[in-house]
Design an enzyme around this catalytic site. Structure first.
Site, PDB file in Angstrom:
ATOM      1  N   LYS A  42     -12.805  -6.365   8.194  1.00 36.06           N
ATOM      2  CA  LYS A  42     -12.955  -4.854   7.818  1.00 36.06           C
ATOM      3  C   LYS A  42     -13.997  -4.097   8.490  1.00 36.06           C
ATOM      4  O   LYS A  42     -14.322  -3.136   8.065  1.00 36.06           O
ATOM      5  CB  LYS A  42     -13.378  -4.646   6.175  1.00 36.06           C
ATOM      6  CG  LYS A  42     -12.148  -5.664   5.428  1.00 36.06           C
ATOM      7  CD  LYS A  42     -10.715  -5.716   5.908  1.00 36.06           C
ATOM      8  CE  LYS A  42      -9.972  -4.188   5.602  1.00 36.06           C
ATOM      9  NZ  LYS A  42      -8.742  -4.456   6.461  1.00 36.06           N
ATOM     10  N   HIS A  98     -12.803 -13.749  13.748  1.00 36.47           N
ATOM     11  CA  HIS A  98     -13.637 -13.274  12.944  1.00 36.47           C
ATOM     12  C   HIS A  98     -14.568 -14.523  12.637  1.00 36.47           C
ATOM     13  O   HIS A  98     -15.431 -14.639  11.831  1.00 36.47           O
ATOM     14  CB  HIS A  98     -12.983 -13.360  11.437  1.00 36.47           C
ATOM     15  CG  HIS A  98     -12.291 -11.754  11.396  1.00 36.47           C
ATOM     16  ND1 HIS A  98     -12.805 -10.783  11.616  1.00 36.47           N
ATOM     17  CD2 HIS A  98     -10.931 -11.817  10.950  1.00 36.47           C
ATOM     18  CE1 HIS A  98     -11.724  -9.805  11.312  1.00 36.47           C
ATOM     19  NE2 HIS A  98     -10.689 -10.335  10.932  1.00 36.47           N
ATOM     20  N   TYR A 183     -19.106   0.547  14.505  1.00 33.49           N
ATOM     21  CA  TYR A 183     -18.069   1.258  13.913  1.00 33.49           C
ATOM     22  C   TYR A 183     -18.347   2.538  13.666  1.00 33.49           C
ATOM     23  O   TYR A 183     -17.751   3.490  14.226  1.00 33.49           O
ATOM     24  CB  TYR A 183     -17.409   0.655  12.566  1.00 33.49           C
ATOM     25  CG  TYR A 183     -16.678   1.535  11.875  1.00 33.49           C
ATOM     26  CD1 TYR A 183     -15.362   1.052  11.926  1.00 33.49           C
ATOM     27  CD2 TYR A 183     -16.766   2.378  10.834  1.00 33.49           C
ATOM     28  CE1 TYR A 183     -14.243   1.878  11.310  1.00 33.49           C
ATOM     29  CE2 TYR A 183     -15.947   3.206  10.053  1.00 33.49           C
ATOM     30  CZ  TYR A 183     -14.659   3.060  10.471  1.00 33.49           C
ATOM     31  OH  TYR A 183     -13.593   3.667   9.787  1.00 33.49           O
ATOM     32  N   MET A 222      -3.391   6.587  14.599  1.00 34.41           N
ATOM     33  CA  MET A 222      -2.921   5.320  14.500  1.00 34.41           C
ATOM     34  C   MET A 222      -2.023   4.806  13.163  1.00 34.41           C
ATOM     35  O   MET A 222      -1.245   4.113  13.071  1.00 34.41           O
ATOM     36  CB  MET A 222      -4.233   4.384  14.399  1.00 34.41           C
ATOM     37  CG  MET A 222      -4.867   4.098  16.134  1.00 34.41           C
ATOM     38  SD  MET A 222      -6.307   2.985  16.126  1.00 34.41           S
ATOM     39  CE  MET A 222      -5.780   1.624  15.636  1.00 34.41           C
ATOM     40  N   ARG A 249      -6.758   2.703   5.569  1.00 29.95           N
ATOM     41  CA  ARG A 249      -6.975   3.005   4.146  1.00 29.95           C
ATOM     42  C   ARG A 249      -7.629   4.404   4.568  1.00 29.95           C
ATOM     43  O   ARG A 249      -6.694   5.359   4.160  1.00 29.95           O
ATOM     44  CB  ARG A 249      -7.767   1.896   3.527  1.00 29.95           C
ATOM     45  CG  ARG A 249      -7.871   2.342   2.244  1.00 29.95           C
ATOM     46  CD  ARG A 249      -8.960   1.294   1.388  1.00 29.95           C
ATOM     47  NE  ARG A 249     -10.139   1.529   1.987  1.00 29.95           N
ATOM     48  CZ  ARG A 249     -11.227   2.455   1.392  1.00 29.95           C
ATOM     49  NH1 ARG A 249     -10.926   3.136   0.085  1.00 29.95           N
ATOM     50  NH2 ARG A 249     -12.295   2.599   1.986  1.00 29.95           N
TER      51      ARG A 249
HETATM   52  P1  A3P Z   1     -11.230   1.585   5.352  1.00 23.38           P
HETATM   53  O1  A3P Z   1     -10.684   0.347   4.621  1.00 23.38           O
HETATM   54  O2  A3P Z   1     -12.658   1.693   4.951  1.00 23.38           O
HETATM   55  O3  A3P Z   1     -10.496   2.529   5.429  1.00 23.38           O
HETATM   56  P2  A3P Z   1     -10.310  -4.186  10.297  1.00 23.38           P
HETATM   57  O4  A3P Z   1      -9.459  -3.478  11.226  1.00 23.38           O
HETATM   58  O5  A3P Z   1     -11.479  -4.782  10.805  1.00 23.38           O
HETATM   59  O6  A3P Z   1      -9.545  -4.946   9.184  1.00 23.38           O
HETATM   60  O7  A3P Z   1     -10.921  -2.864   9.408  1.00 23.38           O
HETATM   61  C1  A3P Z   1     -10.241  -1.950   8.803  1.00 23.38           C
HETATM   62  C2  A3P Z   1     -11.019  -0.871   8.594  1.00 23.38           C
HETATM   63  O8  A3P Z   1     -11.112   0.115   9.846  1.00 23.38           O
HETATM   64  C3  A3P Z   1     -10.314   0.162   7.536  1.00 23.38           C
HETATM   65  O9  A3P Z   1     -11.231   0.964   6.847  1.00 23.38           O
HETATM   66  C4  A3P Z   1      -9.819   0.956   8.333  1.00 23.38           C
HETATM   67  O10 A3P Z   1      -9.164   2.241   7.714  1.00 23.38           O
HETATM   68  C5  A3P Z   1     -10.599   1.135   9.633  1.00 23.38           C
HETATM   69  N1  A3P Z   1      -9.947   1.872  10.710  1.00 23.38           N
HETATM   70  C6  A3P Z   1      -8.565   1.336  11.226  1.00 23.38           C
HETATM   71  N2  A3P Z   1      -8.167   1.981  12.214  1.00 23.38           N
HETATM   72  C7  A3P Z   1      -9.277   3.123  12.172  1.00 23.38           C
HETATM   73  C8  A3P Z   1      -9.407   4.219  12.978  1.00 23.38           C
HETATM   74  N3  A3P Z   1      -8.573   4.585  13.996  1.00 23.38           N
HETATM   75  N4  A3P Z   1     -10.571   5.287  13.039  1.00 23.38           N
HETATM   76  C9  A3P Z   1     -11.408   4.858  11.931  1.00 23.38           C
HETATM   77  N5  A3P Z   1     -11.193   3.931  11.206  1.00 23.38           N
HETATM   78  C10 A3P Z   1     -10.065   3.126  11.395  1.00 23.38           C
END
Ligand code: A3P
Length: 291
Positions: A42, A98, A183, A222, A249
């Protein structure tokens, strides 16, 4: 759900990562031009992977025009046939994972493959993982945020403690083959982060391509594209689901404020300060936490 996680060397893993595969990680043969994309769950892996694949397909690496690259599924996803599958790949491999530094296959360390580690502030990571636990059938159910936070702080979650993960990698932060990316920096100025990545990987990409990639990687873009895609479990770049819709999310910095009570924040900050007291990254992460 019983049986979605199992313990391996004191750390919880998804049953999508077989014990045999985890046991045989050190038999993995790395190639010198492999690139590894590492993160705690995440932290924005799909966001980052998307950028990397656009970069790899658009750019030319180390002056090898049109060199072909494949973004593979995570190294720890599946069973022992995994390494055969990766061996078959005849293009340059970009491999997500991971794994903590300690569990990373030894050949990757010996060959000094390029590694990019993505960090996200731990409070937002915890909130994001809480939602993932609720929505993802490959993770255990969880009743409340308070109950989940307790598990997170104890490291009783998939891939173990956030603190142990980042500290295992921070020890190698200054290795010349490892790049740390945040991030929050990506959210603030994606083109700047992309430039850091291209310099590190030795990929030539023009300014206008970088801006285009940044645009194609916005959360909205995305998320919309994921909704249109079909899930292909064989093409997954995530170790915990092949359903990309579960990943998008909120995509925001600072959403933790909507979940943490002031007591929970205090407890979290105390543990953070204690665990990270020797960490050079602590100040940066702290700053992103308060943004
Ligand atoms: P949130 O749950 O806070 O929205 P992973 O890919 O490591 O599983 O991480 C998921 C997190 O990255 C999620 O956070 C998701 O919304 C966020 N995420 C995915 N694509 C993104 C983008 N293009 N810009 C910003 N955040 C993004």
């Amino acid at each position: 759900q019983p049986g979605v996680l199992h313990k391996f060397k004191e750390t919880l893993f998804s049953t999508l990562s077989s014990e045999e595969l985890l046991n045989s990680l050190d038999s993995f043969h790395a190639r010198e031009d492999d690139v590894f994309l590492v993160s705690y769950p995440k932290s924005g892996k799909v966001y980052f992977n998307h950028i990397s694949s656009l970069l790899c397909f658009n750019g030319c690496q180390e002056n090898i025009p049109n060199a072909e690259i494949t973004l593979t599924s995570p190294i720890e996803l599946g069973d022992v046939s995994k390494f055969e599958e990766l061996k078959m790949c005849c293009k340059r491999r970009v491999i997500p994972t991971h794994l903590s530094y300690n569990m990373l296959p030894v050949d990757i360390k010996q060959k000094q493959c390029k590694i990019i580690y993505i960090v996200r502030n731990p409070k937002d990571t915890a909130v994001s993982l809480f939602h993932y636990y609720r929505d993802n059938p490959n993770l255990p159910g969880v009743e409340t945020w308070a109950a989940f936070l307790e598990l997170f702080l104890k490291g009783n979650v998939v891939y173990g403690s956030w603190f142990d993960h980042i500290l295992s990698w921070e020890d190698h932060k200054n290795d010349k083959n490892i790049l740390f990316i945040f991030y929050e920096e990506m959210k603030k100025d994606l083109s700047k982060s992309i430039k850091k990545i291209t310099t590190f990987l030795g990929i030539n990409v023009s300014e206008s391509e970088i801006n285009h990639i940044a645009w194609k990687s916005s959360f909205k873009e995305m998320k919309n594209n994921a909704a249109k895609e079909n899930c292909d479990p064989h093409k997954t770049i995530c170790a915990l689901t092949s359903n990309k819709n579960l990943v998008f999310r909120k995509g925001a910095v600072g959403d933790w404020i909507n979940y943490f009570t002031s007591k929970q924040k205090r407890v979290f900050d105390e543990l953070f300060t204690e665990k990270m007291k020797h960490s050079e990254l602590m100040i940066t992460i702290w700053y992103f936490d308060e943004m």
